[in-house]
Design an enzyme around this catalytic site. Sequence first.
Site, PDB file in Angstrom:
ATOM      1  N   ASP A  78      -4.133   2.375  -5.151  1.00 45.04           N
ATOM      2  CA  ASP A  78      -2.761   2.376  -4.634  1.00 45.04           C
ATOM      3  C   ASP A  78      -2.437   1.208  -3.710  1.00 45.04           C
ATOM      4  O   ASP A  78      -1.531   1.293  -2.902  1.00 45.04           O
ATOM      5  CB  ASP A  78      -2.476   3.703  -3.920  1.00 45.04           C
ATOM      6  CG  ASP A  78      -3.081   3.743  -2.528  1.00 45.04           C
ATOM      7  OD1 ASP A  78      -4.127   3.109  -2.313  1.00 45.04           O
ATOM      8  OD2 ASP A  78      -2.491   4.393  -1.649  1.00 45.04           O
ATOM      9  N   GLU A  79      -3.207   0.135  -3.820  1.00 44.47           N
ATOM     10  CA  GLU A  79      -2.867  -1.023  -3.001  1.00 44.47           C
ATOM     11  C   GLU A  79      -3.144  -2.322  -3.749  1.00 44.47           C
ATOM     12  O   GLU A  79      -3.928  -2.347  -4.694  1.00 44.47           O
ATOM     13  CB  GLU A  79      -3.606  -1.002  -1.665  1.00 44.47           C
ATOM     14  CG  GLU A  79      -5.111  -0.910  -1.791  1.00 44.47           C
ATOM     15  CD  GLU A  79      -5.803  -0.840  -0.437  1.00 44.47           C
ATOM     16  OE1 GLU A  79      -5.756  -1.835   0.304  1.00 44.47           O
ATOM     17  OE2 GLU A  79      -6.394   0.208  -0.140  1.00 44.47           O
ATOM     18  N   ASP A 102       0.845  -1.203   0.000  1.00 41.58           N
ATOM     19  CA  ASP A 102       0.000   0.000   0.000  1.00 41.58           C
ATOM     20  C   ASP A 102       0.880   1.254   0.000  1.00 41.58           C
ATOM     21  O   ASP A 102       1.695   1.443   0.900  1.00 41.58           O
ATOM     22  CB  ASP A 102      -0.898  -0.047   1.251  1.00 41.58           C
ATOM     23  CG  ASP A 102      -1.946   1.054   1.262  1.00 41.58           C
ATOM     24  OD1 ASP A 102      -1.768   2.054   0.551  1.00 41.58           O
ATOM     25  OD2 ASP A 102      -2.929   0.931   2.014  1.00 41.58           O
TER      26      ASP A 102
HETATM   27  N1  DCP Z   1      -8.616   9.117  -1.417  1.00 38.12           N
HETATM   28  C1  DCP Z   1      -9.596  10.085  -1.657  1.00 38.12           C
HETATM   29  N2  DCP Z   1     -10.636  10.247  -0.779  1.00 38.12           N
HETATM   30  C2  DCP Z   1     -10.709   9.491   0.354  1.00 38.12           C
HETATM   31  C3  DCP Z   1      -9.741   8.500   0.603  1.00 38.12           C
HETATM   32  C4  DCP Z   1      -8.705   8.343  -0.302  1.00 38.12           C
HETATM   33  O1  DCP Z   1      -9.524  10.764  -2.691  1.00 38.12           O
HETATM   34  N3  DCP Z   1     -11.721   9.681   1.221  1.00 38.12           N
HETATM   35  C5  DCP Z   1      -7.501   8.970  -2.365  1.00 38.12           C
HETATM   36  C6  DCP Z   1      -6.328   9.796  -1.910  1.00 38.12           C
HETATM   37  C7  DCP Z   1      -5.338   8.809  -1.378  1.00 38.12           C
HETATM   38  C8  DCP Z   1      -5.652   7.560  -2.165  1.00 38.12           C
HETATM   39  O2  DCP Z   1      -7.050   7.636  -2.466  1.00 38.12           O
HETATM   40  O3  DCP Z   1      -4.004   9.258  -1.545  1.00 38.12           O
HETATM   41  C9  DCP Z   1      -5.339   6.291  -1.435  1.00 38.12           C
HETATM   42  O4  DCP Z   1      -6.125   6.202  -0.251  1.00 38.12           O
HETATM   43  P1  DCP Z   1      -5.579   5.559   1.090  1.00 38.12           P
HETATM   44  O5  DCP Z   1      -6.745   5.346   1.979  1.00 38.12           O
HETATM   45  O6  DCP Z   1      -4.700   4.395   0.774  1.00 38.12           O
HETATM   46  O7  DCP Z   1      -4.715   6.730   1.750  1.00 38.12           O
HETATM   47  P2  DCP Z   1      -3.270   7.267   1.462  1.00 38.12           P
HETATM   48  O8  DCP Z   1      -2.529   6.461   0.459  1.00 38.12           O
HETATM   49  O9  DCP Z   1      -3.385   8.709   1.141  1.00 38.12           O
HETATM   50  O10 DCP Z   1      -2.576   7.160   2.867  1.00 38.12           O
HETATM   51  P3  DCP Z   1      -2.029   5.886   3.655  1.00 38.12           P
HETATM   52  O11 DCP Z   1      -0.571   6.149   3.818  1.00 38.12           O
HETATM   53  O12 DCP Z   1      -2.766   5.884   4.940  1.00 38.12           O
HETATM   54  O13 DCP Z   1      -2.306   4.674   2.809  1.00 38.12           O
HETATM   55 CA    CA Z   2      -2.401   4.198   0.570  1.00 33.88          CA
END
Ligand code: DCP
Ligand code: CA
Length: 405
Positions: free
Chosen positions: A104-105, A9
């Site tokens: 992204d995962e 992830d």
């Molecule tokens: N995303 C979004 N709206 C949300 C949740 C996520 O647009 N409510 C988008 C932005 C994030 C991406 O999806 O960058 C991936 O979501 P993740 O939940 O995996 O969060 P992140 O990658 O940002 O952070 P983490 O390091 O916790 O995985």
């Molecule tokens: Ca992520």
Amino acid sequence: MARRIMHIDLDAFFVSVEQVLNPALKGKPVVVGGRPDRRGVVATASYEARKYGIYSGMALATAVRLCPQAIFVEGNFSRYREASEKFMAILADFSPFLEPMGIDEAYLDATGFESLHGSVRQMAVKIKERIKRELGLPVSIGIASNKLVAKVASNLSKPDGLLEVPEGGERAFLAPLPVGDLPGIGRKSEEVLKKLKVKTIGDLANLPLGILKQHFGIYAETVHNHAIGIASDRVEPPAEAKSTSRETTFPRDTRDTQFLEATLRYLSERVGNDLRQKGKLAKCIAIKVRYADFSTISRQRTLPQPTDADQTIFATGLDLFKKELSQNKQAVRLIGIGASCLVQGRQMELLDRSALRLEKLNAAIDRIRKKHGFTAIQTGRTLLLKDIFPEREEGYTLHTPSLSR
Ligand code: DCP
Ligand code: CA
């Protein structure tokens, strides 16, 4: 043989991509989602910004209040999609047993890959290094005997982490964690469990099955198994797409046929572009219309020849659309168009001169759009949309953003 599953992830994904493009943003509180004076929500926040209590989905206005010095970035979805595709391609290099989850995962089944890399942990180290080297992005990886525990492990290791739960150590690993860390236990269950004095996953594992049954019914046994780290989940590579479609809800219900047709044309072009990118031809075209009273219809037609041409998709859709609208006088809330019954690319020589001409035209349009953005080329009809929707490099920002793809 025990399975070895990875959950991979990317960390603060949108922000990390922005930081690669603009290194000045590194190490700072950064929020992707839009200008703070606009209505809208946080897509994601850097780990520095999260320290102030900012999280995904929070109103931008709240985020500014929590951290006035944060840097707000509008973001650009086409860049994230591009990074996502490269990320998945790197993973696919390591194993064909790959299940992408969202943007992204992904889960990767690494069972039996030990000998190739020394150990599964070593394999994960190589994956992390390649993603860092080629994309500049930090990623966290959890390794365990099933998807469930692997996901908990990657989350716990963030950011830039790597955590392996040894075989047989699942229960002990989960036990001290807050019960909300277990996938499937949402806010509601958490509240109920709090009343039962269940704070950790270990507390949940120790609840008698009878009590679990009162709260989780037929899922009680599954909940118990998950709490002790047992899950029979499989890594399933995705099936091939069987259809592709685009739709949009309008900011206001409308009867403006010129505007409706322009939107239909635009959505048709997006469908055609997607088909050509996937190397597919469609045999069936369908439209969807939702009216002001929420009643929804769809109409489908089978084509004499499979196609990937915007013009044919639109012409077919328009015909179905006009027939439909002649029978219903309500204002329209949503329209959509889709292509299905997909077949693999060109199966025969294009003997038909006009089809050949369309193919060349669309290939040229795709090339220009790839280079200069989707709205770089407009047909007469879609030009009308210019005054209505905000235009961005990757296309018009429609009212339903996830469908602007
Ligand atoms: N995303 C979004 N709206 C949300 C949740 C996520 O647009 N409510 C988008 C932005 C994030 C991406 O999806 O960058 C991936 O979501 P993740 O939940 O995996 O969060 P992140 O990658 O940002 O952070 P983490 O390091 O916790 O995985
Ligand atoms: Ca992520």
